[in-house]
Enzyme design. Structure first.
Site, mmCIF file in Angstrom:
data_model
loop_
_atom_site.group_PDB
_atom_site.id
_atom_site.type_symbol
_atom_site.label_atom_id
_atom_site.label_comp_id
_atom_site.label_asym_id
_atom_site.label_seq_id
_atom_site.Cartn_x
_atom_site.Cartn_y
_atom_site.Cartn_z
ATOM 1 C CB CYS A 150 -59.485 -35.242 75.553
ATOM 2 S SG CYS A 150 -58.686 -33.871 74.665
ATOM 3 C CB CYS A 194 -58.217 -34.548 69.445
ATOM 4 S SG CYS A 194 -58.402 -35.069 71.161
ATOM 5 C CD GLU A 227 -80.657 -36.733 80.392
ATOM 6 O OE1 GLU A 227 -79.713 -36.309 81.078
ATOM 7 O OE2 GLU A 227 -80.644 -36.742 79.147
ATOM 8 C CE LYS A 272 -75.150 -39.819 79.195
ATOM 9 N NZ LYS A 272 -74.333 -39.150 78.136
ATOM 10 C CB THR A 273 -80.506 -41.497 74.954
ATOM 11 O OG1 THR A 273 -80.269 -40.477 75.927
ATOM 12 C CG2 THR A 273 -82.001 -41.626 74.723
ATOM 13 N N GLY A 278 -71.357 -41.677 80.989
ATOM 14 C CA GLY A 278 -70.519 -41.285 79.858
ATOM 15 C C GLY A 278 -70.655 -39.799 79.631
ATOM 16 C CB ALA A 279 -68.481 -37.385 77.863
ATOM 17 C CG MET A 280 -72.626 -33.631 77.145
ATOM 18 S SD MET A 280 -74.368 -33.689 77.586
ATOM 19 C CE MET A 280 -75.123 -32.885 76.173
ATOM 20 C CB CYS A 331 -61.907 -35.408 72.362
ATOM 21 S SG CYS A 331 -61.752 -33.603 72.364
#
Length: 204
Positions: A181, A147, A87, A16-17, A10-12, A144
């Protein structure tokens, strides 16, 4: 159940953590042991720790370039129920092969969590090889920063300006990277006041 190699990306700021710590808790609540691994080069929470943005923190075994993950897991006194890797984008190709051997030769499921692409929109070595060799791939979604569209990229800011070049590995958190995005990756706010203004109007 047959053990498998999972890659969850996934993005920042996609959680995830939090997800990896939740999975660890669920196993341990059933008295099943887990092994937590994390990159030795990510020192934001201190070497050998996994820490979420909401403050959850746990010790983990740091993985360095010369770490043999297969030998590490095989050498444990007790076979774990699962291996969890945070990570995972920072893994080397050899590490991914070693994780695959943990699954195939030892019968231990492995779940790896990490970014897919860097701020230049190039695949990390670990992510690239997990995308190739993982049995199951899952996207952890977020929106995002600027947005309501799905974030699929990571935007790097230095002194209020977007940066698209430089070394792939530049450790940072909310102060330097934002999930965005495609539109806002190519057309981002370009000064600190604009970024702060957009943040205050966001839903994250």
């Amino acid at each position: 159940m047959v053990a498998q190699l999972f890659f969850k990306y996934g993005a920042m700021n996609s959680g995830k953590t939090i997800e990896i710590l939740k999975v660890a808790h669920n196993y341990e609540e059933q008295n099943k042991s887990v092994v937590l691994l994390t990159s030795g080069i990510d020192t934001r929470a201190g070497v050998g720790y996994i820490e979420s943005r909401i403050g959850l923190r746990r010790p983990a075994i740091p993985v360095y370039h010369d770490t043999d993950i297969f030998a590490l897991i095989k050498g444990l006194e007790k076979k774990p129920a699962c291996v969890l890797v945070d990570e995972a984008q920072f893994l080397k190709k050899e590490h991914v092969f070693e994780l695959a051997r943990v699954v195939d030769d030892l019968g231990v499921p492995v779940m790896a969590f990490g970014l897919k692409n860097d701020f230049r929109n190039e695949l990390f070595e670990g992510s690239k090889n997990l995308l190739i060799y993982a049995d199951k791939i899952e996207e952890i979604k977020t929106i995002c920063w600027f947005c309501h569209k799905k974030a699929i990229m990571n935007l790097h800011y230095i002194n209020g300006k977007p940066v698209y070049t430089g070394s792939q590995i530049q450790i940072g958190g909310n102060e330097a990277y934002y999930p965005v995005c495609r539109h806002h990756y190519f057309h981002p706010p370009v000064d600190e006041e604009a970024i702060k203004g957009e943040k205050s109007n966001g839903d994250i």
